[in-house]
Write a protein that holds these residues in place. Structure first.
Motif, PDB file in Angstrom:
ATOM      1  N   ILE A   1     -28.732  48.519   7.823  1.00 62.60           N
ATOM      2  CA  ILE A   1     -29.920  49.352   7.644  1.00 62.60           C
ATOM      3  C   ILE A   1     -29.609  50.826   7.887  1.00 62.60           C
ATOM      4  O   ILE A   1     -30.140  51.706   7.219  1.00 62.60           O
ATOM      5  CB  ILE A   1     -31.059  48.850   8.563  1.00 62.60           C
ATOM      6  N   ALA A   2     -28.679  51.052   8.836  1.00 62.63           N
ATOM      7  CA  ALA A   2     -28.320  52.437   9.163  1.00 62.63           C
ATOM      8  C   ALA A   2     -27.805  53.182   7.941  1.00 62.63           C
ATOM      9  O   ALA A   2     -27.908  54.407   7.869  1.00 62.63           O
ATOM     10  CB  ALA A   2     -27.269  52.459  10.271  1.00 62.63           C
ATOM     11  N   GLN A   3     -27.257  52.441   6.964  1.00 66.88           N
ATOM     12  CA  GLN A   3     -26.710  53.119   5.787  1.00 66.88           C
ATOM     13  C   GLN A   3     -27.658  53.072   4.583  1.00 66.88           C
ATOM     14  O   GLN A   3     -27.288  53.504   3.494  1.00 66.88           O
ATOM     15  CB  GLN A   3     -25.372  52.460   5.408  1.00 66.88           C
ATOM     16  N   MET A   4     -28.856  52.514   4.786  1.00 66.54           N
ATOM     17  CA  MET A   4     -29.783  52.391   3.658  1.00 66.54           C
ATOM     18  C   MET A   4     -30.756  53.546   3.598  1.00 66.54           C
ATOM     19  O   MET A   4     -31.121  54.125   4.628  1.00 66.54           O
ATOM     20  CB  MET A   4     -30.584  51.078   3.773  1.00 66.54           C
ATOM     21  N   ASP A   5     -31.202  53.845   2.404  1.00 65.06           N
ATOM     22  CA  ASP A   5     -32.228  54.853   2.209  1.00 65.06           C
ATOM     23  C   ASP A   5     -33.584  54.308   2.709  1.00 65.06           C
ATOM     24  O   ASP A   5     -33.920  53.158   2.437  1.00 65.06           O
ATOM     25  CB  ASP A   5     -32.315  55.156   0.708  1.00 65.06           C
TER      26      ASP A   5
ATOM     27  N   LEU B   1     -38.127  46.776  12.219  1.00 68.10           N
ATOM     28  CA  LEU B   1     -38.699  48.087  12.540  1.00 68.10           C
ATOM     29  C   LEU B   1     -38.266  48.545  13.927  1.00 68.10           C
ATOM     30  O   LEU B   1     -37.985  49.712  14.144  1.00 68.10           O
ATOM     31  CB  LEU B   1     -40.231  48.032  12.451  1.00 68.10           C
ATOM     32  N   ARG B   2     -38.199  47.596  14.870  1.00 71.50           N
ATOM     33  CA  ARG B   2     -37.797  47.958  16.234  1.00 71.50           C
ATOM     34  C   ARG B   2     -36.383  48.511  16.271  1.00 71.50           C
ATOM     35  O   ARG B   2     -36.047  49.308  17.133  1.00 71.50           O
ATOM     36  CB  ARG B   2     -37.871  46.740  17.146  1.00 71.50           C
ATOM     37  N   SER B   3     -35.535  48.045  15.347  1.00 71.74           N
ATOM     38  CA  SER B   3     -34.126  48.442  15.416  1.00 71.74           C
ATOM     39  C   SER B   3     -33.872  49.794  14.742  1.00 71.74           C
ATOM     40  O   SER B   3     -32.768  50.306  14.786  1.00 71.74           O
ATOM     41  CB  SER B   3     -33.246  47.368  14.762  1.00 71.74           C
TER      42      SER B   3
END
Lengths: 452, 452
Positions: free
Chosen positions: A81-85, A105-107
């Motif tokens: 997710i860190a690399q997703m738009d 969402l929490r992460s």
């Protein structure tokens, strides 16, 4: 058609994708991925080295990314997710179950979270807000809101017609819940009894009302214990006024059980939270260094204790040779007790009524162990060094340390739990510190007193 | 009516029974037990000290003893069965599910087993023989034969009428299986789709036939991985000719998952099979002593290595003081890698395609860790002892040992698995032996070479 050796098949599939990936045949990989089940793609990503994951993710059909995110373990997911738009995250999470949505969402980092929420439509925003309103690791956070409810006074025939119009039931639905007009929970009717009962009967006459429901604030591990004990497939979640809020299903409970059991094992090795086998090197090193740092302090404390006996050690260097045996045995014996107690607490075997007898039992085992290994080590040392007194000294130290190990192994987790500290995380270091220091003091101290 | 804090309630109930038991109010206890759920009685027995169990068991209504035996963990159950009369065992096991029956029968000593089988009626004997024909820990041993089967060509309406006549479905039934007249498996129909489909349709038109079924020989841990990955509630078990043999349900899988995850943790502490928190002292001591014995050999080997450096130690006793630091750090770092790899293998993340990159990753972490802790320990020792060369020596030893720890932690479980030895059981000792010996050699060897 049934598939004979599915496991081997999955492994073969993974190997093939990996081969194609490393030869750069991306179009081929994309085609293979399109034919794989979501759960298998998730496994493939989890068993890929860190660098390969980003490439793989690019090749996954965006339409199934949401389902795959649901399947991934938290650690791996947050890396992706860190690399997703943000807009892509919002799109991928649109169809998620409420409980998974909350986890994702929490992460998210705060800025990304705002962006993701902002690009959701209002219905999804509402779902997200609801999901985040329950504390993490509570029944509320584990719960889905996809319950199917019926009224007590209708006949089964009416329910059957209603279900045929509805056309589909949420996954893992094994019963419908009966509520009154205020959404007050009255009981449940299993699909099996709907199918096997006379259609002329009312819901009330076949509903199960001796119900153990789950309060929305209950801790997820307790919920898992209830599921395990009662062999539930799903269970209703209620608020304090017995209103139906949602339901928890066994598939989420299986994850909790696996995570709880693994958590103890990973924590005991100082690997808390590192559920990702292929996390990047620097991240892994950081996470593990806390534990190594604490262990260095323990080891230095032990060295500091030993330094009191430096002159003894210079006179009798054989003591230096033998010095690690007693602490090592104490560490192993204490760790056995510690592990047993941590596991016993996790499965709910240990309570205030029996913890005294647990401590006595472990002390008795420590004394018996101490006796056995004292005699054995004394014999070995006396024969090896041809020194009876040295054998006596190490025997005494061994007995004392195994007794201390049994006591520490039982007391430390009980005390930590009372202080609300996770025994699996902190128990091991404290225990090793005790058994190291008692072991060194008992051995070098007795030796200084008797042999010098 | 829903019960608010069930967990607390159960704990309170347990405390009350314990109190009544210790005051000898047996009639009162018997009455309390009669009102408790089977699973709660099982928990009560498991959390009772060994001696209390026999008394409790006498007070349990013989009619529910079978159900409670099913709920008990293997270890506790075999303790209770050992004290039961064979005819009582036969009576208690009469209504058991086939898979539980097999488990109980397997745990009986041969003579008792013959007696129990002898006192069963012929139908139960048949059930027992069938259950025992599958190897332990295979899908066959986990399976129940209580499947409900239907034919593909009948209409749903016919199925509904059949089910109403049947009147009841086996527990955890979420789908009916579709077979032809030779019992060849064709697919499944979920209860949900029976309820939501048009009654005029045929079974064939709504059945799911893209099925991943379970071969009867599959290992139970693999079965559990499939259930976990696919979120199944039950799944059909087939023979090699695709005939339906039975089904496996999620409640048994939950036990497998818990046992597998605990097994790793317990094995790593040398507590293999000791699932009973309150086992008798002598039995526990016996079980744990194997591990302590192996550890003694490891510790003696380390002492033996150290004994080569006795003259060095007599010249520089500070080496004796510091000697345990490097092995200790190596043990902790190696254990982190070992735990990660054992867990990764258990959840299916590690395969032949990625184990190379796993080893490289752990070596890189070992090198990075080695660098960090070498610099740190060198500074501490150089400042503490005001001896720069001693700092250099311990730094070199630390780096070498953390590198060895990373390598050993990754290689040992991979090698053991290839040799079909449980890495959780044997990995820890082998690892400690490596990190102890490398640590001592590196530290005392370098010191002898550079400082003497």
């Amino acid at each position: 058609m049934p598939e004979a050796l599915e496991q081997d098949y999955t492994q073969k599939q993974l190997l093939e994708v990996n081969k194609a990936l490393s030869s750069g045949m991306f179009v081929h990989v994309r085609r293979m991925l399109a034919h794989m089940a979501d759960c298998d793609i998730a496994l493939l990503i989890e068993s890929s080295p860190y660098k390969g994951r980003a490439v793989l993710w690019q090749l996954v059909d965006p339409d199934v990314q949401g389902e795959i995110l649901e399947e991934l373990s938290e650690d791996v997911r947050s890396g992706i997710i860190a690399q997703m738009d943000p807009t892509l995250i919002a799109a991928a999470t649109a169809d998620m179950d409420v409980d998974d949505l909350a986890e994702v969402l929490r992460s998210l980092p705060d800025a990304v979270y705002q962006e993701v929420i902002g690009s959701m439509d209002s219905q999804d925003q509402e779902r997200a807000t609801l999901a985040l309103s329950y504390p993490e690791e509570s029944a509320g956070a584990l719960m889905n809101t996809d319950t199917v409810t019926i009224r007590p006074d209708v006949t089964i025939d009416v329910v059957l017609r209603y279900l045929r119009i509805k056309g589909e039931l949420p996954e893992a639905t094994d019963e419908l819940y009966v509520v009154d007009k205020n959404n007050q929970f009255l009981g449940g009717v299993s699909l099996a009894s709907l199918l096997t009962s006379n259609p002329g009967l009312t819901v009330r006459s076949i509903m199960e009302d001796e119900y153990e429901s789950i309060p929305v604030t209950m801790d997820e591990s307790e919920v898992a214990q209830l599921f395990e004990r009662h062999d539930w497939i799903s269970a209703p979640v209620l608020d304090e006024n017995q209103h139906l809020l949602g339901r928890i299903t066994i598939d989420d409970i299986v994850d909790v059980i696996r995570e709880d059991a693994e958590h103890s094992m990973m924590s005991m090795a100082g690997l808390d939270d590192e559920a990702d086998t292929f996390a990047p090197v620097v991240k892994s090193t950081q996470r593990r260094s806390l534990w190594l740092g604490i262990n260095l302090i323990t080891a230095l404390s032990a060295a500091f204790v030993a330094s009191f006996f430096e002159s003894t050690l210079s006179i009798l260097p054989i003591l230096a040779v033998l010095n690690s045996i007693v602490p090592s045995m104490g560490g192993v014996a204490g760790n056995q007790t510690l592990t047993l107690v941590i596991r016993g607490m996790a499965v709910g075997h240990i309570n205030s009524a029996n913890q005294k007898s647990l401590v006595y039992k472990e002390l008795a085992i420590g004394a018996l162990n101490g006796l056995i290994w004292a005699i054995l080590i004394a014999s070995v040392v006396a024969l090896w060094q041809w020194d009876f007194n040295l054998g006596l000294v190490i025997a005494f130290a061994m007995f004392m340390n195994l007794l201390a190990a049994g006591m520490a192994g039982a007391f430390i987790p009980l005390l930590l739990k009372k202080m609300n500290i996770d025994p699996a995380l902190a128990g091991g270091v404290i225990l090793t510190t005790v058994t190291d220091i008692v072991g060194i003091f008992a051995f070098l101290g007795t030796a200084t007193w008797l042999l010098i």
